[in-house]
Enzyme design. Structure first.
Site, PDB file in Angstrom:
ATOM      1  N   HIS A 176       0.810  -1.216   0.000  1.00 29.54           N
ATOM      2  CA  HIS A 176       0.000   0.000   0.000  1.00 29.54           C
ATOM      3  C   HIS A 176       0.838   1.258   0.000  1.00 29.54           C
ATOM      4  O   HIS A 176       0.318   2.321  -0.280  1.00 29.54           O
ATOM      5  CB  HIS A 176      -0.943   0.007   1.198  1.00 29.54           C
ATOM      6  CG  HIS A 176      -0.249   0.216   2.504  1.00 29.54           C
ATOM      7  ND1 HIS A 176       0.393  -0.806   3.159  1.00 29.54           N
ATOM      8  CD2 HIS A 176      -0.074   1.317   3.265  1.00 29.54           C
ATOM      9  CE1 HIS A 176       0.918  -0.343   4.261  1.00 29.54           C
ATOM     10  NE2 HIS A 176       0.656   0.939   4.359  1.00 29.54           N
ATOM     11  N   HIS A 177       2.110   1.177   0.319  1.00 33.47           N
ATOM     12  CA  HIS A 177       2.931   2.381   0.311  1.00 33.47           C
ATOM     13  C   HIS A 177       3.494   2.685  -1.065  1.00 33.47           C
ATOM     14  O   HIS A 177       4.267   3.601  -1.224  1.00 33.47           O
ATOM     15  CB  HIS A 177       4.065   2.272   1.333  1.00 33.47           C
ATOM     16  CG  HIS A 177       3.572   2.415   2.723  1.00 33.47           C
ATOM     17  ND1 HIS A 177       3.120   3.610   3.239  1.00 33.47           N
ATOM     18  CD2 HIS A 177       3.413   1.500   3.706  1.00 33.47           C
ATOM     19  CE1 HIS A 177       2.730   3.426   4.476  1.00 33.47           C
ATOM     20  NE2 HIS A 177       2.892   2.165   4.788  1.00 33.47           N
ATOM     21  N   CYS A 178       3.133   1.897  -2.052  1.00 29.05           N
ATOM     22  CA  CYS A 178       3.509   2.198  -3.436  1.00 29.05           C
ATOM     23  C   CYS A 178       2.255   2.689  -4.137  1.00 29.05           C
ATOM     24  O   CYS A 178       1.463   1.919  -4.629  1.00 29.05           O
ATOM     25  CB  CYS A 178       4.057   0.965  -4.131  1.00 29.05           C
ATOM     26  SG  CYS A 178       4.498   1.279  -5.836  1.00 29.05           S
ATOM     27  N   PRO A 179       2.012   3.995  -4.149  1.00 31.00           N
ATOM     28  CA  PRO A 179       0.742   4.510  -4.657  1.00 31.00           C
ATOM     29  C   PRO A 179       0.533   4.272  -6.143  1.00 31.00           C
ATOM     30  O   PRO A 179      -0.571   4.319  -6.620  1.00 31.00           O
ATOM     31  CB  PRO A 179       0.805   6.009  -4.365  1.00 31.00           C
ATOM     32  CG  PRO A 179       2.114   6.293  -3.778  1.00 31.00           C
ATOM     33  CD  PRO A 179       2.877   5.025  -3.640  1.00 31.00           C
ATOM     34  N   GLY A 180       1.593   4.003  -6.875  1.00 34.49           N
ATOM     35  CA  GLY A 180       1.432   3.794  -8.316  1.00 34.49           C
ATOM     36  C   GLY A 180       0.752   2.490  -8.648  1.00 34.49           C
ATOM     37  O   GLY A 180       0.125   2.359  -9.677  1.00 34.49           O
TER      38      GLY A 180
END
Length: 186
Positions: A166-170
């Site tokens: 979830h910390h990779c918004p892409g």
């Protein structure tokens, strides 16, 4: 003066025997580690993924802002180059097509910015608290709570998170946003 005799014929046989011995030793080591009744597939996958979990726990808070700023800079660079080089080029060829391209391009840019923003700010999912989780794979070492499959403890959020990307918004932020929209439509 003496004559030196080289034993070239023995070198391939010695190499083969050495390789065969090491290969058989490796096989026995792997079998002794893997083939027992205390070990199952999910435990092996958890153990193999532990270094990745450690990396994510310790360095996620450094990579998240970097990627968000990187995406914003790259998007701004593409828009700047499009207006600086593309707009004059297409205006000379056909002003009507240029107006259509500007309208469609700005609409796409607005969609990209909106959906990326929603992907960044959408909260991640987390396992339910106080409920029995049948498909729990293991226990989280930090929360001391059952961990469903694809769940990992996030050091940034300080809790277990479903689908720990979830910390990779892409990527997952967009998937999470699409799932939220899909659940609203149902």
């Amino acid at each position: 003066m003496g004559r030196i005799k080289w034993r070239v014929r023995d070198i391939p046989r010695r190499l083969y025997n050495n390789f065969s011995y090491r290969y058989n030793y490796f096989k026995i080591c792997i079998k002794s580690l893997m083939y027992n009744h205390h070990l199952n597939q999910s435990y092996v996958s958890d153990v193999c993924m532990e270094p990745i979990f450690w990396f994510v726990d310790n360095f996620t808070h450094l990579l998240g802002p970097f990627f968000v700023i990187g995406v914003a800079c790259l998007t701004s660079a593409v828009v700047f180059i499009s207006y600086w080089i593309g707009l004059p080029y297409w205006w000379e060829k056909s002003p009507e097509i240029t107006v259509i391209l500007v309208i469609v391009g700005n609409w796409l840019l607005l969609n990209v910015v909106f959906h990326y923003y929603m992907a960044v700010v959408t909260p991640p999912g987390h396992p339910p608290e106080g409920e029995l989780i049948v498909e729990a794979v293991s226990i989280c070492k930090k929360c001391i709570a059952p961990k469903p499959p694809r769940t990992h403890h996030c050091s940034v959020c300080n809790r277990c998170i479903l689908a720990m990307d979830h910390h990779c918004p892409g990527t997952t932020g967009m998937i999470t946003y699409n799932l939220v929209i899909f659940s609203w439509n149902i």
